[in-house]
Design a protein around this motif. Structure first.
Motif, PDB file in Angstrom:
ATOM      1  N   HIS A 151       0.951  -0.936   0.111  1.00  0.00           N
ATOM      2  CA  HIS A 151      -0.123   0.068  -0.188  1.00  0.00           C
ATOM      3  C   HIS A 151       0.868   1.613   0.369  1.00  0.00           C
ATOM      4  N   ARG A 152       0.483   2.114  -0.747  1.00  0.00           N
ATOM      5  CA  ARG A 152       1.053   3.875  -0.848  1.00  0.00           C
ATOM      6  C   ARG A 152       1.214   3.793   0.756  1.00  0.00           C
ATOM      7  N   ASP A 153       0.459   3.821   1.298  1.00  0.00           N
ATOM      8  CA  ASP A 153       1.073   4.831   2.672  1.00  0.00           C
ATOM      9  C   ASP A 153       1.766   3.922   3.838  1.00  0.00           C
ATOM     10  N   VAL A 154       1.686   2.643   3.319  1.00  0.00           N
ATOM     11  CA  VAL A 154       2.351   1.595   4.129  1.00  0.00           C
ATOM     12  C   VAL A 154       3.850   1.632   3.575  1.00  0.00           C
ATOM     13  N   ILE A 155       4.667   1.417   2.385  1.00  0.00           N
ATOM     14  CA  ILE A 155       5.988   2.105   1.713  1.00  0.00           C
ATOM     15  C   ILE A 155       6.180   3.809   2.148  1.00  0.00           C
ATOM     16  N   ALA A 156       5.404   4.747   2.013  1.00  0.00           N
ATOM     17  CA  ALA A 156       6.222   5.994   1.950  1.00  0.00           C
ATOM     18  C   ALA A 156       6.436   6.209   4.013  1.00  0.00           C
ATOM     19  N   GLY A 157       5.331   5.664   4.816  1.00  0.00           N
ATOM     20  CA  GLY A 157       5.850   5.386   6.361  1.00  0.00           C
ATOM     21  C   GLY A 157       7.200   4.811   6.309  1.00  0.00           C
ATOM     22  N   GLN A 158       7.630   3.304   5.396  1.00  0.00           N
ATOM     23  CA  GLN A 158       8.941   2.365   6.411  1.00  0.00           C
ATOM     24  C   GLN A 158       9.424   3.631   4.970  1.00  0.00           C
ATOM     25  N   GLY A 159       9.050   4.286   4.139  1.00  0.00           N
ATOM     26  CA  GLY A 159      10.653   5.309   3.483  1.00  0.00           C
ATOM     27  C   GLY A 159      11.081   6.788   4.046  1.00  0.00           C
ATOM     28  N   THR A 160      10.714   6.728   5.652  1.00  0.00           N
ATOM     29  CA  THR A 160      11.100   7.429   6.614  1.00  0.00           C
ATOM     30  C   THR A 160      12.589   6.913   7.302  1.00  0.00           C
ATOM     31  N   VAL A 161      12.344   5.774   6.894  1.00  0.00           N
ATOM     32  CA  VAL A 161      14.043   5.002   7.380  1.00  0.00           C
ATOM     33  C   VAL A 161      14.921   5.797   7.123  1.00  0.00           C
ATOM     34  N   ALA A 162      14.354   5.735   4.942  1.00  0.00           N
ATOM     35  CA  ALA A 162      15.868   6.486   5.117  1.00  0.00           C
ATOM     36  C   ALA A 162      16.341   7.464   4.824  1.00  0.00           C
ATOM     37  N   VAL A 163      14.805   8.644   4.884  1.00  0.00           N
ATOM     38  CA  VAL A 163      14.870   9.671   5.412  1.00  0.00           C
ATOM     39  C   VAL A 163      16.397  10.237   6.378  1.00  0.00           C
ATOM     40  N   GLU A 164      16.140   9.102   7.493  1.00  0.00           N
ATOM     41  CA  GLU A 164      16.755   9.446   8.668  1.00  0.00           C
ATOM     42  C   GLU A 164      18.250   9.008   8.708  1.00  0.00           C
ATOM     43  N   LEU A 165      18.366   8.216   7.928  1.00  0.00           N
ATOM     44  CA  LEU A 165      19.707   6.899   8.026  1.00  0.00           C
ATOM     45  C   LEU A 165      20.282   8.304   7.236  1.00  0.00           C
ATOM     46  N   LEU A 166      20.263   9.017   6.503  1.00  0.00           N
ATOM     47  CA  LEU A 166      20.755  10.225   5.435  1.00  0.00           C
ATOM     48  C   LEU A 166      21.422  11.187   6.047  1.00  0.00           C
ATOM     49  N   GLU A 167      19.924  11.705   6.777  1.00  0.00           N
ATOM     50  CA  GLU A 167      20.718  12.658   7.789  1.00  0.00           C
ATOM     51  C   GLU A 167      21.927  12.219   8.721  1.00  0.00           C
ATOM     52  N   GLN A 168      21.801  10.895   9.341  1.00  0.00           N
ATOM     53  CA  GLN A 168      22.766  10.642   9.793  1.00  0.00           C
ATOM     54  C   GLN A 168      24.215  10.437   9.382  1.00  0.00           C
ATOM     55  N   CYS A 169      24.406   9.370   8.276  1.00  0.00           N
ATOM     56  CA  CYS A 169      24.921   9.288   7.319  1.00  0.00           C
ATOM     57  C   CYS A 169      24.514  10.166   6.209  1.00  0.00           C
ATOM     58  N   PRO A 170      25.204  11.382   5.789  1.00  0.00           N
ATOM     59  CA  PRO A 170      24.668  11.542   4.389  1.00  0.00           C
ATOM     60  C   PRO A 170      26.065  11.173   3.396  1.00  0.00           C
ATOM     61  N   GLN A 171      26.678  10.816   3.958  1.00  0.00           N
ATOM     62  CA  GLN A 171      28.146  10.206   2.769  1.00  0.00           C
ATOM     63  C   GLN A 171      27.713   8.968   2.752  1.00  0.00           C
ATOM     64  N   ALA A 172      26.324   8.157   2.598  1.00  0.00           N
ATOM     65  CA  ALA A 172      26.825   6.686   2.407  1.00  0.00           C
ATOM     66  C   ALA A 172      26.313   6.606   1.045  1.00  0.00           C
ATOM     67  N   SER A 173      27.435   5.620   0.748  1.00  0.00           N
ATOM     68  CA  SER A 173      27.359   4.432  -0.771  1.00  0.00           C
ATOM     69  C   SER A 173      26.219   3.596  -0.995  1.00  0.00           C
ATOM     70  N   THR A 174      25.586   2.640  -0.217  1.00  0.00           N
ATOM     71  CA  THR A 174      25.555   1.663   0.132  1.00  0.00           C
ATOM     72  C   THR A 174      24.413   1.538   1.065  1.00  0.00           C
ATOM     73  N   ILE A 175      23.639   1.379   0.991  1.00  0.00           N
ATOM     74  CA  ILE A 175      21.577   0.832   1.950  1.00  0.00           C
ATOM     75  C   ILE A 175      21.514  -0.728   1.726  1.00  0.00           C
ATOM     76  N   VAL A 176      21.870  -1.593   2.979  1.00  0.00           N
ATOM     77  CA  VAL A 176      21.495  -3.101   2.209  1.00  0.00           C
ATOM     78  C   VAL A 176      21.001  -3.475   3.388  1.00  0.00           C
ATOM     79  N   THR A 177      19.441  -3.742   3.198  1.00  0.00           N
ATOM     80  CA  THR A 177      18.227  -4.502   4.102  1.00  0.00           C
ATOM     81  C   THR A 177      17.106  -5.461   4.129  1.00  0.00           C
ATOM     82  N   GLY A 178      16.626  -6.166   4.806  1.00  0.00           N
ATOM     83  CA  GLY A 178      16.289  -7.351   4.072  1.00  0.00           C
ATOM     84  C   GLY A 178      14.882  -6.797   3.755  1.00  0.00           C
ATOM     85  N   VAL A 179      14.862  -8.255   2.855  1.00  0.00           N
ATOM     86  CA  VAL A 179      13.567  -8.565   2.006  1.00  0.00           C
ATOM     87  C   VAL A 179      12.103  -9.440   2.080  1.00  0.00           C
ATOM     88  N   GLY A 180      11.056  -8.620   2.535  1.00  0.00           N
ATOM     89  CA  GLY A 180       9.903  -9.781   2.842  1.00  0.00           C
ATOM     90  C   GLY A 180       9.171  -9.673   1.900  1.00  0.00           C
TER      91      GLY A 180
END
Length: 408
Positions: A151-180
């Motif tokens: 669902h769009r809202d669910v995906i958008a909500g989960q996407g806030t993880v990336a906003v946070e981590l890029l604020e915390q580590c703006p120089q990140a080159s790779t993000i690795v995450t689990g997938v179900g």
């Protein structure tokens, strides 16, 4: 691309969730940094409210329901983490929630879901089967189905993880995450690719429940005939239609890891990182440890959940030790003579190995007259120590048969 969630959707979700979810810490990982030769960070979503990232998407979805929809309540299907997220979100918003969980779902997840205020029912043996029952319940009662990922809202909500981590580590080159089902990686990819087009986003599935590789190869979601893994949080038999569209267009790669890889990762996180993470939450680290992916650094690995049954934790730790060559289970066959067991144990002790348990058998159809079998569990210092112990035992005339985990 117009049907996909956008960065604007994720940023709106960030505002809606600002006073609801925690900004989870980003912790350095010295073992992974040494292994990869560059900085590796852990995004600690297992420290999120309800023990996983799931509350992000669940709360956003439920908060946007109309007053009439809220009066009908919500229903969800979950192996545990989504159910806890829905239960917590519904409770915060004053809405009744029913969660269908597979028979055999981890008891701590069941208990926690109930304590957050949801009515828990059991249906089927997988999340996919529980979801069928949840849909039927929604049609029968008018309750709104809160899909775990598609669902769009669910995906958008989960996407806030990336906003946070890029604020915390703006120089990140790779993000690795689990997938179900793909909700988390879809949201992460939307935000990360919009904010940093050069960043790589890599997904990881348990090889016993990996629906994305064949789906990506086929160009459409493919349902697995069967699947099984200790990583129950990502044991999903078919990608969602919406999440598949995001993953196929935005995610750079999806790799798989074995049960042994997952066990080693969980053990390393516990032992070296002091992080209690469930198997599904550790698969990103498993992929890095196993060399399933060799990302550019700085790399951020998402620890997506920490809701693990203590009994499973005990088994996985033992399995991880065995896979790492630090815990041996083997059978010795030798002559049935007075003092034989004491001699054997003394020999093991001289090799500085620690005997955990012993079972002595005289009666077995496999034994010849005058023979006994001794089952032992032994702690060692690592693969080389284990190999040395086995060699010494054989040099002294003992027939040594290792359990399946050690043979592999």
């Amino acid at each position: 691309m117009s049907e996909l969630v956008t960065l604007a959707d994720v940023l709106a979700a960030r505002e809606a969730l600002r006073d609801v979810v925690r900004v989870t810490p980003l912790e350095p990982s010295r073992p992974l940094t040494a292994l990869l030769g560059g900085p590796v960070w852990l995004k600690c979503e297992h420290l999120q409210r309800a023990g996983s990232y799931k509350v992000r998407g669940a709360y956003l979805r439920i908060s946007r329901l109309s007053d009439e929809q809220r009066r009908c309540g919500v229903v969800a299907a979950s192996a545990g983490n989504h159910g806890q997220g829905v239960a917590l979100a519904a409770g915060l918003l004053g809405i009744t929630a029913t969660v269908f969980m597979p028979v055999g779902a981890p008891l701590p997840k069941v208990t926690a879901t109930k304590r957050y205020g949801a009515q828990v029912e059991f249906a089927g043996t997988t999340v996919d089967e529980a979801l069928v029952t949840a849909r039927e319940f929604a049609e029968r009662t008018g309750a709104v189905l809160i899909h775990p990922f598609d669902h769009r809202d669910v995906i958008a909500g989960q996407g806030t993880v990336a906003v946070e981590l890029l604020e915390q580590c703006p120089q990140a080159s790779t993000i690795v995450t689990g997938v179900g089902g793909g909700g988390l990686i879809s949201g992460i990819a939307v935000a990360a690719k919009a904010l940093r087009p050069d960043i790589r986003v890599i997904g990881v599935q348990a090889e016993g429940a990996a629906a994305y590789p064949p789906s990506l190869a086929a160009g459409a979601p493919v349902r697995l005939d069967k699947f099984r893994t200790i990583a129950d949080g990502i044991a999903v038999g078919r990608p969602g239609d919406l999440t598949f569209a995001h993953v196929s267009k935005l995610v750079d790669e999806v790799v798989t890891v074995s049960e042994e890889d997952i066990s080693r990762a969980l053990l390393m996180l516990l032992e070296r990182g002091k992080q209690v993470v469930e198997p599904a939450g550790s698969v990103a680290v498993a992929a890095l440890l196993a060399g399933a992916v060799r990302p550019a650094t700085p790399t951020v690995a998402v620890l997506s959940g920490g809701n693990i049954d203590p009994l499973l934790l005990l088994r996985v730790i033992e399995y991880g030790l065995a896979a790492a060559g630090r815990y041996l289970r083997f059978t010795i066959r030798c002559g049935d003579q007075p003092g034989q067991l004491a001699t054997l144990l003394s020999l093991i002790a001289r090799q500085r190995a620690n005997v955990v348990d012993v079972e002595h058998r005289r009666r077995s159809p496999r034994l010849r007259l005058g023979e006994v079998e001794v089952d032992l569990s032994v702690e060692t210092r690592g693969p080389q120590h284990s190999a040395t112990l086995a060699a010494v035992l054989r040099e002294h005339g003992y027939q040594v048969t290792f359990a399946a985990a050690e043979k592999d």
